[in-house]
Scaffold this motif. Sequence first.
Motif, PDB file in Angstrom:
ATOM      1  N   LEU A 102       0.823  -1.223   0.000  1.00  0.00           N
ATOM      2  CA  LEU A 102       0.000   0.000   0.000  1.00  0.00           C
ATOM      3  C   LEU A 102       0.852   1.266   0.000  1.00  0.00           C
ATOM      4  O   LEU A 102       0.331   2.373  -0.065  1.00  0.00           O
ATOM      5  N   ARG A 106      -5.407   5.130   4.575  1.00  0.00           N
ATOM      6  CA  ARG A 106      -5.493   4.593   3.213  1.00  0.00           C
ATOM      7  C   ARG A 106      -6.175   3.228   3.204  1.00  0.00           C
ATOM      8  O   ARG A 106      -7.064   2.966   2.395  1.00  0.00           O
ATOM      9  N   PHE A 107      -5.746   2.365   4.118  1.00  0.00           N
ATOM     10  CA  PHE A 107      -6.340   1.031   4.198  1.00  0.00           C
ATOM     11  C   PHE A 107      -7.826   1.132   4.531  1.00  0.00           C
ATOM     12  O   PHE A 107      -8.681   0.511   3.882  1.00  0.00           O
ATOM     13  N   THR A 128      -9.883   3.542   4.095  1.00  0.00           N
ATOM     14  CA  THR A 128     -10.668   4.153   3.022  1.00  0.00           C
ATOM     15  C   THR A 128     -10.888   3.157   1.881  1.00  0.00           C
ATOM     16  O   THR A 128     -11.976   3.041   1.340  1.00  0.00           O
ATOM     17  N   ARG A 129      -9.829   2.415   1.563  1.00  0.00           N
ATOM     18  CA  ARG A 129      -9.911   1.502   0.431  1.00  0.00           C
ATOM     19  C   ARG A 129     -10.702   0.238   0.758  1.00  0.00           C
ATOM     20  O   ARG A 129     -11.441  -0.271  -0.063  1.00  0.00           O
ATOM     21  N   PHE A 130     -10.528  -0.286   1.970  1.00  0.00           N
ATOM     22  CA  PHE A 130     -11.069  -1.619   2.276  1.00  0.00           C
ATOM     23  C   PHE A 130     -12.147  -1.616   3.360  1.00  0.00           C
ATOM     24  O   PHE A 130     -12.702  -2.660   3.673  1.00  0.00           O
ATOM     25  N   ARG A 152     -10.411  -8.357   4.508  1.00  0.00           N
ATOM     26  CA  ARG A 152     -10.731  -7.123   3.792  1.00  0.00           C
ATOM     27  C   ARG A 152      -9.983  -7.039   2.463  1.00  0.00           C
ATOM     28  O   ARG A 152     -10.507  -6.562   1.459  1.00  0.00           O
TER      29      ARG A 152
END
Length: 330
Positions: free
Chosen positions: A99, A165-166, A168-170, A327
């Motif tokens: 990531l 970031r994690f 938000t993405r997953f 996730r």
Amino acid sequence: TDRPRVLSGIQPTAGSFHLGNYLGAIRQWVALQETHDAFYCVVDLHAITVPQDPAELRANSRLSAAQLLAAGLDPERCTLFVQSQVPEHAQLAWVMNCLTGFGEAARMTQFKDKSAKQGSDQTSVGLFTYPILQVADILLYQADQVPVGEDQRQHLELTRDLAHRFNTRFGDTFTMPNPYIPKATAKIVDLQEPTVKMSKSASTPKGIVSLLDEPKASAKKVKSAVTDAGSVIAFDEANQPGVSNLLTILSALTDTPVEDLVRGYDGKLYGALKTDVADALVEFVTPFRARTQELLDDPETLDAILAKGAEKARAVASETLALAYDRVGF
Ligand code: ADP
Ligand code: NA
């Protein structure tokens, strides 16, 4: 528990921790056991980012853990473990590596400093991704707070960026960690060169107090510490760094405010201060050495403490990793 969770790690040191490590970090760890749900790890995975002799690494990890226990960490009140015994650290680190932008990792100033000293062929890719392993160390425990010194701020920022970031993405997975700034963290300077930090890599033997040295030898180092011109005992780090350092050490070791100490030295000479620091140091290191030795002499007990710590840590880490893997699509 409803206490905030805190995570902190320390590298397994060859030989003894020094007085700066104790007064600047380990003492805070001991205090945080009372107010926090504290997870502490000896970060041997981080240690192999530079070459290590296997037998020495194993011995140093145990020696570091023994010293942490001798300093007052209580396995009933905190979770103390060795990082490599919890494989989830490396597993989550891989996900976090994927990531992280290459340029983002390349901007870490600590890596730039360390690798510049070593040259690129001596620098491992592990050293490059070290901050991302730190990210995993923190996020695995859903830590609310992380004690950070100035040099670690950028790494905590990376942790927060990657958690965000994690999530938000997953989908929401990781707790956003905040810096924990202890009220008064003593910064200890070199006894012979009081303008630089006491440090295992930078200090000469006379300038550094190793906690496992003979107490008499440490007392002698204190008594031959470089002090400043003049004779007034005052706390003035800019103009009297040597005397100020001794006051900081004495204040921390005796839990006495610096102002109270200074008042008590009114009209006295540097020698009086040095004697008091030496006495306080001997009083601390004598039982510290004995406890460390006791733990090293009983490897079964030490191993059992660390195995139990790893088990407690894994209970939390495996739950976080399972969620993160799910996730991601594993
Ligand atoms: P060193 O600087 O000797 O290599 P580390 O970098 O391994 O020590 O530091 C381990 C911990 O001890 C860190 O939390 C660091 O902030 C703390 N520490 C190291 N040196 C000092 C010092 N001189 N004064 C206060 N804290 C220190
Ligand atoms: Na250092």
